[in-house]
Structure formats: C-alpha cells, structure tokens
Design a protein around this motif. Structure first.
Motif, PDB file in Angstrom:
ATOM      1  N   VAL A  81     -30.124 -20.820 -20.873  1.00  0.00           N
ATOM      2  CA  VAL A  81     -29.392 -21.987 -21.378  1.00  0.00           C
ATOM      3  C   VAL A  81     -27.887 -21.826 -21.149  1.00  0.00           C
ATOM      4  CG1 VAL A  81     -28.770 -23.311 -23.433  1.00  0.00           C
ATOM      5  CG2 VAL A  81     -31.133 -22.598 -23.086  1.00  0.00           C
ATOM      6  N   GLU A  82     -27.320 -20.674 -21.538  1.00  0.00           N
ATOM      7  CA  GLU A  82     -25.891 -20.423 -21.344  1.00  0.00           C
ATOM      8  C   GLU A  82     -25.520 -20.439 -19.867  1.00  0.00           C
ATOM      9  OE1 GLU A  82     -24.850 -17.349 -25.015  1.00  0.00           O
ATOM     10  OE2 GLU A  82     -25.576 -16.569 -23.118  1.00  0.00           O
ATOM     11  N   LEU A  83     -26.336 -19.811 -19.068  1.00  0.00           N
ATOM     12  CA  LEU A  83     -26.061 -19.712 -17.636  1.00  0.00           C
ATOM     13  C   LEU A  83     -26.043 -21.085 -16.988  1.00  0.00           C
ATOM     14  CD1 LEU A  83     -25.636 -18.124 -15.042  1.00  0.00           C
ATOM     15  CD2 LEU A  83     -28.106 -17.721 -14.948  1.00  0.00           C
ATOM     16  N   LYS A  84     -27.018 -21.911 -17.308  1.00  0.00           N
ATOM     17  CA  LYS A  84     -27.076 -23.259 -16.733  1.00  0.00           C
ATOM     18  C   LYS A  84     -25.863 -24.086 -17.150  1.00  0.00           C
ATOM     19  CE  LYS A  84     -32.118 -23.498 -16.302  1.00  0.00           C
ATOM     20  NZ  LYS A  84     -33.373 -24.104 -16.823  1.00  0.00           N
ATOM     21  N   ALA A  85     -25.443 -23.946 -18.413  1.00  0.00           N
ATOM     22  CA  ALA A  85     -24.266 -24.676 -18.896  1.00  0.00           C
ATOM     23  C   ALA A  85     -23.006 -24.191 -18.187  1.00  0.00           C
ATOM     24  CB  ALA A  85     -24.125 -24.500 -20.405  1.00  0.00           C
ATOM     25  N   ALA A  86     -22.919 -22.877 -17.958  1.00  0.00           N
ATOM     26  CA  ALA A  86     -21.763 -22.308 -17.267  1.00  0.00           C
ATOM     27  C   ALA A  86     -21.692 -22.820 -15.830  1.00  0.00           C
ATOM     28  CB  ALA A  86     -21.846 -20.787 -17.276  1.00  0.00           C
ATOM     29  N   ILE A  87     -22.813 -22.837 -15.152  1.00  0.00           N
ATOM     30  CA  ILE A  87     -22.854 -23.319 -13.770  1.00  0.00           C
ATOM     31  C   ILE A  87     -22.450 -24.790 -13.708  1.00  0.00           C
ATOM     32  CG2 ILE A  87     -24.380 -23.842 -11.833  1.00  0.00           C
ATOM     33  CD1 ILE A  87     -25.942 -21.277 -12.557  1.00  0.00           C
ATOM     34  N   ALA A  88     -22.953 -25.583 -14.656  1.00  0.00           N
ATOM     35  CA  ALA A  88     -22.627 -27.016 -14.683  1.00  0.00           C
ATOM     36  C   ALA A  88     -21.132 -27.231 -14.894  1.00  0.00           C
ATOM     37  CB  ALA A  88     -23.431 -27.704 -15.785  1.00  0.00           C
ATOM     38  N   ALA A  89     -20.546 -26.466 -15.818  1.00  0.00           N
ATOM     39  CA  ALA A  89     -19.106 -26.590 -16.077  1.00  0.00           C
ATOM     40  C   ALA A  89     -18.296 -26.158 -14.856  1.00  0.00           C
ATOM     41  CB  ALA A  89     -18.720 -25.749 -17.288  1.00  0.00           C
ATOM     42  N   ALA A  90     -18.693 -25.058 -14.244  1.00  0.00           N
ATOM     43  CA  ALA A  90     -17.982 -24.550 -13.071  1.00  0.00           C
ATOM     44  C   ALA A  90     -18.042 -25.552 -11.918  1.00  0.00           C
ATOM     45  CB  ALA A  90     -18.572 -23.212 -12.648  1.00  0.00           C
ATOM     46  N   LYS A  91     -19.150 -26.221 -11.785  1.00  0.00           N
ATOM     47  CA  LYS A  91     -19.291 -27.232 -10.731  1.00  0.00           C
ATOM     48  C   LYS A  91     -18.285 -28.369 -10.935  1.00  0.00           C
ATOM     49  CE  LYS A  91     -22.211 -28.040  -7.983  1.00  0.00           C
ATOM     50  NZ  LYS A  91     -22.181 -27.939  -6.494  1.00  0.00           N
ATOM     51  N   VAL A  92     -18.134 -28.809 -12.175  1.00  0.00           N
ATOM     52  CA  VAL A  92     -17.195 -29.893 -12.467  1.00  0.00           C
ATOM     53  C   VAL A  92     -15.761 -29.463 -12.161  1.00  0.00           C
ATOM     54  CG1 VAL A  92     -16.210 -31.342 -14.295  1.00  0.00           C
ATOM     55  CG2 VAL A  92     -18.681 -30.938 -14.212  1.00  0.00           C
ATOM     56  N   LEU A  93     -15.446 -28.212 -12.486  1.00  0.00           N
ATOM     57  CA  LEU A  93     -14.100 -27.699 -12.230  1.00  0.00           C
ATOM     58  C   LEU A  93     -13.869 -27.360 -10.757  1.00  0.00           C
ATOM     59  CD1 LEU A  93     -13.434 -25.265 -15.243  1.00  0.00           C
ATOM     60  CD2 LEU A  93     -12.891 -27.694 -15.039  1.00  0.00           C
ATOM     61  N   LYS A  94     -14.937 -27.465  -9.968  1.00  0.00           N
ATOM     62  CA  LYS A  94     -14.886 -27.092  -8.542  1.00  0.00           C
ATOM     63  C   LYS A  94     -14.510 -25.623  -8.380  1.00  0.00           C
ATOM     64  CE  LYS A  94     -13.905 -31.768  -6.877  1.00  0.00           C
ATOM     65  NZ  LYS A  94     -15.341 -32.002  -6.572  1.00  0.00           N
ATOM     66  N   SER A  95     -15.043 -24.801  -9.262  1.00  0.00           N
ATOM     67  CA  SER A  95     -14.793 -23.357  -9.212  1.00  0.00           C
ATOM     68  C   SER A  95     -15.660 -22.709  -8.135  1.00  0.00           C
ATOM     69  CB  SER A  95     -15.100 -22.713 -10.558  1.00  0.00           C
ATOM     70  OG  SER A  95     -14.258 -23.207 -11.573  1.00  0.00           O
ATOM     71  N   GLU A  96     -15.209 -21.572  -7.664  1.00  0.00           N
ATOM     72  CA  GLU A  96     -15.982 -20.792  -6.700  1.00  0.00           C
ATOM     73  C   GLU A  96     -16.876 -19.772  -7.395  1.00  0.00           C
ATOM     74  OE1 GLU A  96     -13.377 -19.096  -3.620  1.00  0.00           O
ATOM     75  OE2 GLU A  96     -11.880 -20.572  -4.258  1.00  0.00           O
ATOM     76  N   TYR A  97     -16.475 -19.363  -8.611  1.00  0.00           N
ATOM     77  CA  TYR A  97     -17.166 -18.262  -9.285  1.00  0.00           C
ATOM     78  C   TYR A  97     -17.485 -18.563 -10.745  1.00  0.00           C
ATOM     79  CZ  TYR A  97     -15.563 -15.348  -5.385  1.00  0.00           C
ATOM     80  OH  TYR A  97     -15.333 -14.823  -4.139  1.00  0.00           O
ATOM     81  N   VAL A  98     -18.659 -18.116 -11.160  1.00  0.00           N
ATOM     82  CA  VAL A  98     -18.975 -17.904 -12.569  1.00  0.00           C
ATOM     83  C   VAL A  98     -18.893 -16.398 -12.765  1.00  0.00           C
ATOM     84  CG1 VAL A  98     -20.851 -17.844 -14.268  1.00  0.00           C
ATOM     85  CG2 VAL A  98     -20.419 -19.932 -12.960  1.00  0.00           C
TER      86      VAL A  98
END
Length: 291
Positions: free
Chosen positions: A111-128
């Motif tokens: 659950v945490e990992l999926k939320a982190a990936i979703a947030a990072a995608k919105v920020l256009k981040s390269e890394y979690v």
C-alpha cells in the motif's frame, strides 16, 4: 533586414570564436543543478510550505528531494498535484523523494509503495528512495538479504511505472556482521539494473569508510549523493559545506565513476545561524568552489 550573406558571415565568425573559447568556459554553462533535501528545513516547512519553498529557490537551489509524504497528509497538506504546481512556480524540480516504506520492507504490504510511486509520478520524479531501515528488521545478515530481495521486487514495480528505486544509507549499514556488512549485502543482493544507491557522504565518512573506494568497487551504482559536511570539533554534528572536515573536491572529481546524476545538500544538525542561512551558505560554496 540582415542579408543572407551577412547572416552566413556572422554565423561563421561566431563559430570560429567558439573554437577559441577555452573548454572550461563552455563547461561552466553545463554545471549540475544543486539540490536540497527538504528535511534540512523540517521545522519551517510544515508551518509554511509555500514560503519555505520560495526561500529554497531564492537560496539558489534548482532541485529538491522530498521527505515526509504520507497517504493521509500527502505533502504537508498539499496533494502531489498541488505540490508539483508549487515547485513549478518556483522553478524547482524534484528528481527524488524519500518515502517511508517500513511496512512493505517488514511484511511485504505494498500500500505504501503504490502510494509513493503514484506521488512520484505526479511530481515527475526519477526516483523513489528508501530513506531508513527500522532496527527491528535489520538484526542479522539474513535480515539484510530479505531486505535486498524486497528492494528488488519494489524496484520492479517502480520500473513498471517508469521510475527507479534507490536506497539511502546512514552509518549502521557499515557495521560488521561476521565478515561482511549490511551495506555489502545490499549492494551484492540487489539487481544493478533495477536498484540504485543514494550515497550519504557524511555517513560514509563518519562510519570510517571512503566514498571513492566505494565508487571504484561499485562503479555507476551511486546515482545520487547527500552532501553534508562534518564539524571539525564534533564529528556527530554537521557543518556548512566547505567549513567542516570532509574534502569534497576529490569526491566530486570522481562523480562520473560514481554514476552520480543528482546530489542534495542536507543538514541534520548544527545550524549556524539558522537552517535556511546554513543551506544557502552550503549551496553558495558548492557553486563557487566545487562545480
């Protein structure tokens, strides 16, 4: 209107002049962006997100690394979309974020990992980036092997979303476990094609290790760094970059060997005179003396 003949002549002269410009002048236009781990401003940020981010940009930073994201409160009360808009308004990018994945690493709940990936995608981040391992899950070599396996699985999920996974160290990973260390287990047990490492230079030196030696033994794996100096009188304290005991110039000289793509100033302790002025001083030193 400029004639075609004059345009060609002027262009030719400009090209010839460029050949005469020393290479170091041309290289100066390609300096790396200086980043800031926002944890450095952990007292101010929750109280005034917009004002603090504006100060970060004014201090000379071009990139930030986030921390503190939660499913409930998101980024200090802002949704990823709102926080991305705030960064954009201040000319900042967030190539990486520290996301607490303790539940996933301990029991595999994603659950945490999926939320982190979703947030990072919105920020256009390269890394979690995984920022910390709770002491309860790193008591033995087998524990570290399990963590390495979990990191590999998490990295596959990140890759599917177009993001990479990274691991950030402190000093406990370098403590001896038999004839090895937790860090060695993580380096050897994770897939080079999937998992990167964010090397905290202060904690490496504080643990008695040499960053450059790590680069040579594991070329290309340390795609991000944390840059914070060590107080000369008390190694347990940080110092503004350039005022402490760590010589960063030879470390930066081996950035290519490291694989470094981004680096972030971080201050955990010992602000003189205050957090924003401390990180501003570190940023100015790096721009003037190192890159």
């Amino acid at each position: 209107m400029i004639s075609r003949r004059n345009f060609i002549l002027n262009s030719s002269m400009a090209a010839a002049a460029a050949l005469l410009v020393p290479s170091f002048v041309l290289a100066a236009a390609d300096k790396r962006a200086v980043g800031l781990q926002l944890y450095s401003l952990r007292e101010e940020l929750p109280k005034d997100v917009k004002g603090t981010i504006a100060k970060v940009a004014k201090a000379g930073f071009k990139e930030v690394e986030t921390y503190g994201f939660s499913i409930k409160d998101q980024f200090w009360g802002l949704t990823p979309k709102e926080f991305k808009a705030l960064l954009d308004a201040n000319g900042l990018k967030a190539p990486s974020g520290h996301y607490g994945l303790g539940t996933y690493l301990s029991d595999g709940n994603t659950v945490e990992l999926k939320a982190a990936i979703a947030a990072a995608k919105v920020l256009k981040s390269e890394y979690v980036t995984v920022p910390w391992l709770d002491s309860s899950i790193r008591k033995s070599a087998d524990d570290y092997k399990k963590i390495a396996a979990r990191l590999n699985e998490a990295a596959k999920m990140c890759k599917a979303a177009g993001i990479r996974l990274a691991y950030h160290n402190h000093n406990f990973e370098f403590e001896k476990i038999g004839n090895t260390t937790g860090y060695e287990i993580l380096l050897k047990g994770t897939d080079k094609k999937l998992v990167d490492f964010e090397l905290d230079l202060y904690w490496v030196v504080r643990s008695g290790n040499d960053p450059i030696k790590l680069f040579k033994e594991n070329p290309g794996r340390f795609t991000m760094w944390h840059v914070k100096d060590m107080d000369k009188a008390n190694p347990a304290l940080n110092a503004e970059v350039g005022t402490g005991s760590i010589n960063f110039k030879p470390i930066f000289a081996d950035a290519k060997l490291s694989g470094m793509k981004h680096f972030f100033v971080e201050h955990e302790t010992n602000y003189k005179p205050n957090p924003i002025e401390s990180v501003t001083a570190s940023c100015a030193y790096i721009k003037k003396e190192i890159i």
